[in-house]
Design an enzyme around this catalytic site. Structure first.
Site, PDB file in Angstrom:
ATOM      1  N   ARG A   1      13.315   3.431 -44.786  1.00  0.00           N
ATOM      2  CA  ARG A   1      14.166   3.580 -45.969  1.00  0.00           C
ATOM      3  C   ARG A   1      15.485   2.859 -45.764  1.00  0.00           C
ATOM      4  O   ARG A   1      16.054   2.908 -44.674  1.00  0.00           O
ATOM      5  CB  ARG A   1      14.417   5.066 -46.239  1.00  0.00           C
ATOM      6  CG  ARG A   1      14.805   5.372 -47.669  1.00  0.00           C
ATOM      7  CD  ARG A   1      14.951   6.857 -47.877  1.00  0.00           C
ATOM      8  NE  ARG A   1      13.723   7.598 -47.570  1.00  0.00           N
ATOM      9  CZ  ARG A   1      13.617   8.923 -47.640  1.00  0.00           C
ATOM     10  NH1 ARG A   1      14.666   9.647 -47.972  1.00  0.00           N
ATOM     11  NH2 ARG A   1      12.483   9.520 -47.358  1.00  0.00           N
TER      12      ARG A   1
ATOM     13  N   SER B   1      12.201   7.999 -52.790  1.00  0.00           N
ATOM     14  CA  SER B   1      12.156   9.452 -52.781  1.00  0.00           C
ATOM     15  C   SER B   1      13.299  10.035 -53.614  1.00  0.00           C
ATOM     16  O   SER B   1      13.444   9.715 -54.788  1.00  0.00           O
ATOM     17  CB  SER B   1      12.180   9.969 -51.340  1.00  0.00           C
ATOM     18  OG  SER B   1      11.948  11.350 -51.286  1.00  0.00           O
ATOM     19  N   HIS B   2      14.154  10.861 -53.010  1.00  0.00           N
ATOM     20  CA  HIS B   2      15.244  11.512 -53.724  1.00  0.00           C
ATOM     21  C   HIS B   2      16.585  10.837 -53.461  1.00  0.00           C
ATOM     22  O   HIS B   2      17.623  11.349 -53.866  1.00  0.00           O
ATOM     23  CB  HIS B   2      15.334  12.981 -53.309  1.00  0.00           C
ATOM     24  CG  HIS B   2      15.560  13.162 -51.836  1.00  0.00           C
ATOM     25  ND1 HIS B   2      14.536  13.038 -50.934  1.00  0.00           N
ATOM     26  CD2 HIS B   2      16.674  13.425 -51.122  1.00  0.00           C
ATOM     27  CE1 HIS B   2      15.024  13.222 -49.719  1.00  0.00           C
ATOM     28  NE2 HIS B   2      16.322  13.464 -49.805  1.00  0.00           N
TER      29      HIS B   2
ATOM     30  N   LYS C   1       6.471   5.068 -47.528  1.00  0.00           N
ATOM     31  CA  LYS C   1       5.770   6.163 -46.871  1.00  0.00           C
ATOM     32  C   LYS C   1       4.336   5.687 -46.636  1.00  0.00           C
ATOM     33  O   LYS C   1       3.729   5.103 -47.533  1.00  0.00           O
ATOM     34  CB  LYS C   1       5.794   7.426 -47.743  1.00  0.00           C
ATOM     35  CG  LYS C   1       7.192   7.980 -47.956  1.00  0.00           C
ATOM     36  CD  LYS C   1       7.187   9.204 -48.865  1.00  0.00           C
ATOM     37  CE  LYS C   1       8.604   9.747 -49.068  1.00  0.00           C
ATOM     38  NZ  LYS C   1       8.643  10.893 -49.997  1.00  0.00           N
TER      39      LYS C   1
ATOM     40  N   ASP D   1      11.192  15.899 -57.633  1.00  0.00           N
ATOM     41  CA  ASP D   1      12.052  14.825 -57.147  1.00  0.00           C
ATOM     42  C   ASP D   1      11.526  13.493 -57.675  1.00  0.00           C
ATOM     43  O   ASP D   1      10.568  13.447 -58.440  1.00  0.00           O
ATOM     44  CB  ASP D   1      12.167  14.856 -55.622  1.00  0.00           C
ATOM     45  CG  ASP D   1      10.903  14.431 -54.900  1.00  0.00           C
ATOM     46  OD1 ASP D   1       9.819  14.473 -55.513  1.00  0.00           O
ATOM     47  OD2 ASP D   1      10.990  14.062 -53.713  1.00  0.00           O
TER      48      ASP D   1
ATOM     49  N   ASP E   1       9.805  11.024 -56.582  1.00  0.00           N
ATOM     50  CA  ASP E   1       8.447  10.531 -56.351  1.00  0.00           C
ATOM     51  C   ASP E   1       7.393  11.629 -56.363  1.00  0.00           C
ATOM     52  O   ASP E   1       6.234  11.377 -56.053  1.00  0.00           O
ATOM     53  CB  ASP E   1       8.371   9.723 -55.047  1.00  0.00           C
ATOM     54  CG  ASP E   1       8.576  10.566 -53.802  1.00  0.00           C
ATOM     55  OD1 ASP E   1       9.325  11.558 -53.874  1.00  0.00           O
ATOM     56  OD2 ASP E   1       8.010  10.224 -52.749  1.00  0.00           O
TER      57      ASP E   1
ATOM     58  N   ASP F   1       6.791  14.488 -54.632  1.00  0.00           N
ATOM     59  CA  ASP F   1       6.232  15.240 -53.511  1.00  0.00           C
ATOM     60  C   ASP F   1       7.056  16.483 -53.180  1.00  0.00           C
ATOM     61  O   ASP F   1       6.716  17.218 -52.254  1.00  0.00           O
ATOM     62  CB  ASP F   1       6.018  14.364 -52.269  1.00  0.00           C
ATOM     63  CG  ASP F   1       7.294  13.722 -51.734  1.00  0.00           C
ATOM     64  OD1 ASP F   1       8.391  14.035 -52.247  1.00  0.00           O
ATOM     65  OD2 ASP F   1       7.193  12.886 -50.813  1.00  0.00           O
ATOM     66  N   ARG F   2       8.123  16.760 -53.955  1.00  0.00           N
ATOM     67  CA  ARG F   2       8.915  17.976 -53.753  1.00  0.00           C
ATOM     68  C   ARG F   2       9.118  18.665 -55.090  1.00  0.00           C
ATOM     69  O   ARG F   2       9.348  18.017 -56.109  1.00  0.00           O
ATOM     70  CB  ARG F   2      10.268  17.653 -53.117  1.00  0.00           C
ATOM     71  CG  ARG F   2      10.127  17.070 -51.715  1.00  0.00           C
ATOM     72  CD  ARG F   2      11.460  17.006 -50.995  1.00  0.00           C
ATOM     73  NE  ARG F   2      12.419  16.230 -51.742  1.00  0.00           N
ATOM     74  CZ  ARG F   2      13.673  16.607 -51.982  1.00  0.00           C
ATOM     75  NH1 ARG F   2      14.113  17.768 -51.564  1.00  0.00           N
ATOM     76  NH2 ARG F   2      14.477  15.824 -52.646  1.00  0.00           N
TER      77      ARG F   2
ATOM     78  N   HIS G   1       8.785  20.506 -50.105  1.00  0.00           N
ATOM     79  CA  HIS G   1       7.483  19.928 -49.754  1.00  0.00           C
ATOM     80  C   HIS G   1       6.516  21.096 -49.539  1.00  0.00           C
ATOM     81  O   HIS G   1       6.741  21.939 -48.667  1.00  0.00           O
ATOM     82  CB  HIS G   1       7.569  19.126 -48.453  1.00  0.00           C
ATOM     83  CG  HIS G   1       8.263  17.808 -48.571  1.00  0.00           C
ATOM     84  ND1 HIS G   1       7.621  16.663 -48.998  1.00  0.00           N
ATOM     85  CD2 HIS G   1       9.529  17.439 -48.298  1.00  0.00           C
ATOM     86  CE1 HIS G   1       8.467  15.647 -48.985  1.00  0.00           C
ATOM     87  NE2 HIS G   1       9.643  16.093 -48.565  1.00  0.00           N
TER      88      HIS G   1
END
Length: 462
Positions: free
Chosen positions: A18, A106-107, A116, A240, A242, A244-245, A327
């Site tokens: 990242r 992501s966030h 990822k 979030d 993407d 995944d949360r 997650h």
């Protein structure tokens, strides 16, 4: 075709890659990552890699770089296109791919992006990611001429999410996509699930014009909270950037954190899997570990980090795991990866089959007092050493128990406090929990003293 290449050292992290686009991360980096990762896949006997991307403005350019790098390594690319991260994970299983790369920030703020990865069915992290650097620097890539195939998986992914919905009473649900990558899937779910649904900000927009999509930050949930109250909804669900949360609001407007959600899911899952292991990270409340034990399960405290949790799940056979960060991982009826959309469907299904409100499920858990997860600056060179020094200072103490699975989690009669080094940022992370105000103040004082003892100023909130 990319040759030997050196990355900014800050972008190769523990769980993913990242950086800031145009500063520490470029299209050339993306191509080198694609070719180096493709080389590892080829060495592993693989040939096909699925690639997806989130809705950030830089993601198409990063995707193009990754695809070029993979093809130059002789890898055939299955291009899934714009999608949430769990859709890319699903693609690896559904398409029987040999690996996957998701382009996502992501966030993080809009100017970030990253990657990822999966190799085979397992996460590609830690030493795997660190090995990308020297491989690229040497230019020791595999060579070939891979192909590209576009695959539309959103329909199949949506069907798979719906497969595990067990109907009951009809619910009113407000969904907040935050202009992240979940919008199209959430709209498809809302059209198919029973009940009434209101979807906020489903348009994918990498500038995030309405609010930043990070459901661990209470301020980002304010619009959702107001919409739940206005609609008299049974619950609100946020994601979030993407997907995944997850973040959840009950009908009273209160946040349910990741550990509280795991406790609620565990009631159902441990009834179906008596004695099973349930995993949570070191930041989770003691209430969760106690509840798992009360339900006849085996609580396991483990390291923070989605890749680390997934790896431990595979090792232990745990049907459920979760992190404070939202997650959530289901091996029960699912694949074992973190999927906030699947977690949302399972939560709605669980709630629909009870006559109690979401708040009642939350209020079954004992009340405790805790600080939020406090993150404060500490240099990359100092952060891990500081935790080691704090642990050494606690050696020989008989009035506390020290768990060092990830940093130091120090338990006493008052409750517990945690100090750990972030694997993704130049920060230390701290948290305290007690059943009383006085106990919480004593724990905070202990944490301040521990930091002072190694020459680090405690954050203002402590």
């Amino acid at each position: 075709m990319i040759g030997p290449h050196r990355f900014d050292p800050t972008i190769l992290r523990e769980y993913d890659i990242r950086g800031v686009v145009g500063k520490t991360l470029s299209r050339t980096d993306a191509e080198a990552i694609g070719r180096a990762f493709g080389t590892r896949v080829a060495e592993n006997g693989g040939r096909r890699v699925a690639v997806g991307r989130d809705g950030r403005l830089s993601s198409p350019e990063m995707e193009a770089g990754v695809v070029d790098g993979l093809r130059a390594a002789g890898i055939d690319v299955l291009r899934v296109g714009g999608c949430p991260t769990p859709t890319l994970y699903f693609a690896v299983y559904e398409l029987e791919a040999d690996g996957g790369i998701m382009i996502t920030g992501s966030h993080n703020p809009p100017d970030y992006n990253g990657f990822k990865m999966m190799i085979g069915k397992r996460p590609f992290f830690g030493a795997d990611i660190q090995g990308i650097g020297p491989l690229a620097a040497e230019g020791a890539y595999a060579t070939g001429a891979g192909s590209v195939q576009d695959v539309d998986l959103l329909g199949r992914y949506t069907e798979r999410l719906l497969q595990d919905y067990r109907p009951g009473r009809e619910l009113t649900v407000v969904w907040d996509c935050g202009n992240g990558a979940t919008g199209p899937v959430v709209e498809a779910l809302a059209a198919r699930l029973p009940g009434r649904h209101k979807v906020l900000f489903p348009e994918v927009d990498g500038t995030f014009p309405n609010h930043h999509p990070d459901p661990t930050v209470p301020e980002t949930l304010e619009i959702l909270r107001e919409a739940v109250a206005e609609a008299k909804a049974d619950l609100g669900i946020a994601f979030d950037g993407d997907g995944d949360r997850i973040g959840v609001i009950d009908e009273k407007g209160r946040v349910l954190w990741g550990d509280q959600l795991v406790a609620i899911y565990a009631t159902e899952i441990l009834a179906e899997h008596p004695g099973a292991t349930v995993i949570a990270d070191v930041k989770a409340s003691q209430v969760l570990f106690d509840r798992i034990a009360e339900l006849g399960g085996k609580p396991l405290m483990w390291k923070t980090g989605h890749s680390l949790i997934k790896t431990k799940m595979a090792e232990t056979g745990a049907p459920l795991a979760g992190e404070m960060s939202g997650h959530l991982f289901f091996k029960d009826r699912y694949y074992g990866f973190d999927d906030a959309l699947y977690a949302a469907v399972r939560l709605m299904s669980l709630l629909a089959r009870t006559d109690r409100p979401m708040s009642a499920l939350r209020d079954e858990l004992p009340e405790v007092l805790n600080t939020p997860e406090v993150r404060f600056p500490c240099s990359e060179e100092r952060k891990f050493a500081a935790v080691v020094e704090v642990k050494a200072a606690l050696a020989g103490r008989t009035d506390v128990q020290v768990n060092d699975v990830d940093g130091v989690r120090v338990t006493s009669e008052d409750g517990w406090w945690l100090l750990r080094a972030s694997n993704t940022q130049d920060v230390l992370v701290a948290r305290c929990e007690s059943r009383t105000e006085a106990g919480l103040e004593r724990l905070k004082a202990q944490l301040r003293a521990a930091l002072d003892g190694v020459g680090i100023a405690a954050p203002d909130s402590f």
